[in-house]
Design a protein around this motif. Structure first.
Motif, PDB file in Angstrom:
ATOM      1  N   ALA A 274       0.938  -1.226  -0.244  1.00 16.36           N
ATOM      2  CA  ALA A 274       0.301  -0.769  -0.163  1.00 16.36           C
ATOM      3  C   ALA A 274       0.982   1.310  -0.001  1.00 16.36           C
ATOM      4  CB  ALA A 274      -0.795  -0.349   1.063  1.00 16.36           C
ATOM      5  N   ARG A 275       2.386   0.851  -0.032  1.00 13.75           N
ATOM      6  CA  ARG A 275       3.353   2.284   0.049  1.00 13.75           C
ATOM      7  C   ARG A 275       2.821   2.604  -1.322  1.00 13.75           C
ATOM      8  NH1 ARG A 275       8.606   0.943  -0.024  1.00 13.75           N
ATOM      9  NH2 ARG A 275       7.580  -0.348  -1.701  1.00 13.75           N
ATOM     10  N   TYR A 276       2.269   2.215  -2.294  1.00 16.98           N
ATOM     11  CA  TYR A 276       2.413   2.623  -3.795  1.00 16.98           C
ATOM     12  C   TYR A 276       1.585   3.686  -3.698  1.00 16.98           C
ATOM     13  CZ  TYR A 276       0.284   1.890  -8.162  1.00 16.98           C
ATOM     14  OH  TYR A 276      -0.338   1.854  -9.731  1.00 16.98           O
ATOM     15  N   TYR A 277       0.799   3.948  -3.167  1.00 15.76           N
ATOM     16  CA  TYR A 277      -0.573   5.434  -3.966  1.00 15.76           C
ATOM     17  C   TYR A 277       0.293   6.792  -2.575  1.00 15.76           C
ATOM     18  CZ  TYR A 277      -3.775   2.045  -4.291  1.00 15.76           C
ATOM     19  OH  TYR A 277      -4.789   0.528  -5.499  1.00 15.76           O
ATOM     20  N   VAL A 278       0.222   7.775  -2.944  1.00 12.97           N
ATOM     21  CA  VAL A 278       0.176   8.767  -2.559  1.00 12.97           C
ATOM     22  C   VAL A 278      -0.488   9.269  -1.418  1.00 12.97           C
ATOM     23  CG1 VAL A 278       0.789  11.360  -2.868  1.00 12.97           C
ATOM     24  CG2 VAL A 278       1.520   9.702  -4.885  1.00 12.97           C
ATOM     25  N   GLN A 279       0.195  10.074  -0.374  1.00 14.26           N
ATOM     26  CA  GLN A 279      -0.768  10.013   0.987  1.00 14.26           C
ATOM     27  C   GLN A 279      -2.167  11.330   0.286  1.00 14.26           C
ATOM     28  OE1 GLN A 279       0.827  10.358   4.448  1.00 14.26           O
ATOM     29  NE2 GLN A 279      -0.595  11.297   5.804  1.00 14.26           N
TER      30      GLN A 279
ATOM     31  N   ASP B 184       6.894   7.493  -5.015  1.00 15.04           N
ATOM     32  CA  ASP B 184       8.176   7.127  -4.652  1.00 15.04           C
ATOM     33  C   ASP B 184       8.178   6.235  -5.736  1.00 15.04           C
ATOM     34  OD1 ASP B 184       8.375   8.967  -1.883  1.00 15.04           O
ATOM     35  OD2 ASP B 184       8.025   6.971  -0.639  1.00 15.04           O
ATOM     36  N   GLY B 185       8.402   6.485  -6.877  1.00 19.41           N
ATOM     37  CA  GLY B 185       8.521   5.535  -8.094  1.00 19.41           C
ATOM     38  C   GLY B 185       7.875   4.272  -7.890  1.00 19.41           C
TER      39      GLY B 185
ATOM     40  N   PRO C   6       6.712   1.123  -8.972  1.00 18.12           N
ATOM     41  CA  PRO C   6       5.981   0.549 -10.850  1.00 18.12           C
ATOM     42  C   PRO C   6       4.742  -0.089 -10.554  1.00 18.12           C
ATOM     43  CG  PRO C   6       8.257  -0.521 -10.127  1.00 18.12           C
ATOM     44  CD  PRO C   6       7.841   0.552  -8.884  1.00 18.12           C
ATOM     45  N   ASP C   7       4.004  -0.485 -11.146  1.00 17.76           N
ATOM     46  CA  ASP C   7       2.785  -0.519 -10.988  1.00 17.76           C
ATOM     47  C   ASP C   7       3.078  -2.054 -10.730  1.00 17.76           C
ATOM     48  OD1 ASP C   7       1.131   1.723 -11.741  1.00 17.76           O
ATOM     49  OD2 ASP C   7       0.839   1.268 -14.022  1.00 17.76           O
ATOM     50  N   TYR C   8       3.827  -3.082 -10.823  1.00 14.40           N
ATOM     51  CA  TYR C   8       4.281  -4.179 -11.078  1.00 14.40           C
ATOM     52  C   TYR C   8       4.575  -4.396  -8.911  1.00 14.40           C
ATOM     53  CZ  TYR C   8       9.251  -3.260 -12.132  1.00 14.40           C
ATOM     54  OH  TYR C   8      10.160  -2.865 -12.064  1.00 14.40           O
ATOM     55  N   ASN C   9       4.841  -3.549  -8.611  1.00 11.24           N
ATOM     56  CA  ASN C   9       5.701  -3.868  -7.268  1.00 11.24           C
ATOM     57  C   ASN C   9       4.377  -3.368  -6.437  1.00 11.24           C
ATOM     58  OD1 ASN C   9       7.827  -4.845  -7.281  1.00 11.24           O
ATOM     59  ND2 ASN C   9       9.348  -3.107  -7.818  1.00 11.24           N
ATOM     60  N   TYR C  10       2.902  -3.136  -6.998  1.00 16.51           N
ATOM     61  CA  TYR C  10       1.621  -2.902  -5.874  1.00 16.51           C
ATOM     62  C   TYR C  10       0.747  -4.502  -6.936  1.00 16.51           C
ATOM     63  CZ  TYR C  10      -3.124  -1.602  -4.577  1.00 16.51           C
ATOM     64  OH  TYR C  10      -3.815  -2.351  -3.935  1.00 16.51           O
ATOM     65  N   ASP C  11       0.738  -5.338  -5.120  1.00 20.41           N
ATOM     66  CA  ASP C  11       0.267  -6.248  -4.900  1.00 20.41           C
ATOM     67  C   ASP C  11      -1.099  -6.549  -4.440  1.00 20.41           C
ATOM     68  OD1 ASP C  11       2.000  -7.738  -6.396  1.00 20.41           O
ATOM     69  OD2 ASP C  11       2.367  -8.539  -4.732  1.00 20.41           O
ATOM     70  N   ALA C  12      -2.679  -6.666  -5.613  1.00 18.21           N
ATOM     71  CA  ALA C  12      -4.046  -6.997  -3.982  1.00 18.21           C
ATOM     72  C   ALA C  12      -3.619  -8.150  -4.352  1.00 18.21           C
ATOM     73  CB  ALA C  12      -4.903  -6.772  -5.447  1.00 18.21           C
ATOM     74  N   VAL C  13      -4.413  -8.509  -3.336  1.00 20.47           N
ATOM     75  CA  VAL C  13      -4.627 -10.006  -2.518  1.00 20.47           C
ATOM     76  C   VAL C  13      -5.552 -10.841  -2.747  1.00 20.47           C
ATOM     77  CG1 VAL C  13      -3.891 -11.521  -0.649  1.00 20.47           C
ATOM     78  CG2 VAL C  13      -1.906  -9.962  -1.257  1.00 20.47           C
ATOM     79  N   SER C  14      -6.201 -11.843  -3.436  1.00 16.78           N
ATOM     80  CA  SER C  14      -7.368 -12.140  -3.062  1.00 16.78           C
ATOM     81  C   SER C  14      -7.984 -13.222  -2.142  1.00 16.78           C
ATOM     82  CB  SER C  14      -8.134 -12.760  -4.410  1.00 16.78           C
ATOM     83  OG  SER C  14      -7.354 -13.975  -4.560  1.00 16.78           O
TER      84      SER C  14
END
Length: 600
Positions: free
Chosen positions: A471-476, A492-493, A495-503
């Motif tokens: 969740a660091r992926y999102y700008v506060q 902080d740069g 990339p999309d591929y380093n944001y995970d959604a967990v089902s």
């Protein structure tokens, strides 16, 4: 593993075709000065051209959409475009006053490169010549560094590609695990003939990424090791100078920023090109790769000498061509670099070279036919356009395929009773599954990387840490403030591929809170998540090996691993089902909130 036959290669005028060897140049020899005046100094100029992160792009074509490549900036891609730029530079500078090198990640990334690694593999008896080898040979590359993605298909495919290239693949820090000697040529040496009868010796040192030991562990463990770039550059640059190199150029598959995406799991920096320039004396220029950024010219002062080292990174996929222009002067019996400047040329300013497109036209047609094979139908259209900030059915599709595959693999075993969760990322914001017929290209477009699937044992507490890290992926963004999706992600740069959604879990991500305390209402089957509960996480090998430096997963017990790509698992799943019906698997497991209020 034996040393490559090109190790310690010295390329000279007699080295044959494919080598850019400089001869007489268009620059007139300087006349002697008049009586009593000092003789003018001898000068010589030459250019080193560079590409990086070509990722299997020959044509200006997107095999995942089956149409000409385009993006918001109207970039073009491919070696056919690069070839036209290279020809223009050679005509302007004189062919013999140029070299052409690459900084790695060559044989993975498009369906063209995948086809000749897996579908019609170059390793087969009487197998084809890899399209990237054909194109780069025809253009006349002089050397190329190894990239980390060179190892994705295993060492046999890489060795066959190397054999098919008319130029050396360089990797001074790719060492045989047993002998600790270079497993590939560390460098190549090139002689440029000047009009003054004094040749210029240009050394190209190749360095690759130490992250290979993590990202392709299954392919390289016990066979190769990858020490740090700074350490190996410090070893080799003095040797190259002692061998008479007048100019030292480093081709480094390593970004310039001094950061790493795998945390502290290895003692080496992933993006170390800037550190190499700063710490290792004797380098004149560095062609930078790996980071997929555009850096026309970046100067780093060497700590020991105080001299500037010029770095340049051309944009990925053949979108840019770097030019390093060197001005040399003859003094004290040797050539000295007086000035270096760098720039990039844009491949969208030129047409594709018909020689290259004609050379590989048949290969292109085969791959287009392959990706357009119909494998099933879908009851609804799905897209990743909003997937970076919403739980979308198209990402649920990846997760349901992964979870079902892992459940089937663990059936009947000691962990069969554990709940299976799954992680997935939005790899491309333009992927789509159409309503109606679904082709290989549609399914493959969901997963452009050659990742494989694993099952790891995780606890509830570890999964919460994992989600907080993601969740660091999102700008506060404070409650009540306007939300601009163009500025909401990639904090902080990241990339999309380093944001995970967990089902398999339900949770909210409160983006009004600071990173590290954003996961709220975390539940499993309607109840708060038990920190001690055990789960199986279906996870790709990049993440399981430490890619992105997510907590706990790299050290978690591996329960199962697959050798086939997740992409192929998705294709087979669609074929087996016949019909993809999102209503049977799509669910909203997570959402963005601010102080408990949904953002969307």
């Amino acid at each position: 593993m034996p040393l490559n036959r090109r190790t310690f290669l010295e390329r000279s005028a007699a080295a044959g075709a494919g080598v850019a060897v400089a001869g007489a140049v268009a620059v007139p020899a300087e006349a002697h000065g008049g009586h009593g005046r000092p003789r003018p100094r001898k000068r010589y100029s030459f250019t080193v051209m560079g590409t990086t992160d070509l990722h299997g792009n020959v044509f200006n074509w997107d095999y995942f959409t089956d149409k000409e490549f385009d993006d918001k900036a109207h970039n073009d891609v491919g070696l056919a475009k690069i070839s036209t730029l290279v020809d223009q530079v050679r005509k302007e500078k004189g062919r013999r006053n140029t070299l052409l090198i690459d900084a790695g990640d060559t044989i993975q990334g498009t369906q063209l490169s995948y086809y000749y690694a897996k579908v019609d593999p170059i390793t087969a008896r009487r197998g084809p010549v890899h399209p990237m080898a054909q194109a780069m040979n025809a253009i006349g590359y002089d050397a190329a560094a190894l990239g980390n993605h060179e190892f994705n298909y295993g060492i046999p495919v890489l060795r066959k590609f190397e054999e098919q290239c008319d130029f050396p693949l360089l990797g001074a820090n790719a060492l045989d695990a047993k002998t600790l000697r270079p497993a590939f040529a560390p460098y190549s040496m090139h002689r440029l003939r000047t009009p003054h009868g004094k040749d210029v010796k240009v050394a190209v040192l190749g360095l690759t990424n130490p992250g290979i030991a993590i990202w392709d562990k299954a392919n390289v463990s016990g066979r190769m090791v990858f020490p740090g770039l700074e350490e190996q550059a410090a070893k080799w640059v003095p040797k190259l100078r002692s061998m008479g190199a007048d100019v030292v150029v480093v081709s480094a598959h390593s970004g310039s920023s001094g950061t790493s995406s795998y945390g502290d799991q290895l003692p080496h920096i992933e993006n170390a090109a800037g550190l190499v320039a700063e710490q290792v004396p004797g380098i004149d220029a560095i062609l930078v790769g790996h980071a997929h950024t555009e850096i026309p010219e970046y100067r780093v002062k060497n700590k020991e000498t105080g001299k500037d080292v010029v770095l340049s990174e051309p944009l990925k996929w053949g979108q840019r061509l770097t030019l390093f222009d060197f001005d040399l002067v003859w003094e004290k019996g040797r050539w000295t670099v007086e000035k270096v400047a760098a720039q990039v040329l844009n491949s969208n300013t030129v047409a594709e070279d018909p020689e290259i497109t004609g050379l590989l036209g048949d290969e292109h047609k085969k791959v287009v036919a392959y990706v357009n094979q119909i494998i099933g139908t879908s009851t609804a259209a799905m897209t990743t356009a909003d997937a970076p900030w919403k739980d979308e059915p198209i990402i649920d599709l990846i997760n349901v395929v992964q979870a079902e595959t892992v459940k089937a693999a663990l059936a009947g075993g000691a962990h069969a009773s554990l709940p299976v969760l799954s992680q997935a990322s939005c790899f491309s914001r333009t992927a789509r599954i159409p309503a109606g017929q679904v082709s290989i290209k549609d399914a493959a477009g969901l997963y452009p990387f050659e990742n494989t699937l694993e099952a790891r044992l995780m606890t509830g507490a570890q999964l919460k840490d994992y989600l907080e890290f993601s969740a660091r992926y999102y700008v506060q963004t404070p409650a009540g403030a306007p939300v601009d999706t163009a500025k909401l992600t990639n904090a902080d740069g990241i990339p999309d591929y380093n944001y995970d959604a967990v089902s398999g879990l339900t949770y909210d991500i409160d983006i009004a809170r600071p990173a590290g305390s954003r996961i709220v209402n975390l539940s499993f089957e309607g109840k708060p998540l038990d920190p001690a509960a055990k789960f199986v996480l279906a996870v790709n090998n990049y993440r399981a090996s430490g890619g992105g430096a997510f907590p706990h997963v790299a050290g978690a017990q591996q329960l199962w691993a697959d050798s086939d790509e997740i992409r192929n698992t998705i294709i087979r799943w669609v074929q087996a089902k016949g019909t993809v019906d999102p209503s049977l698997f799509a669910s909203v497991d997570w959402k963005l909130t601010r102080d408990g209020v949904p953002v969307f």
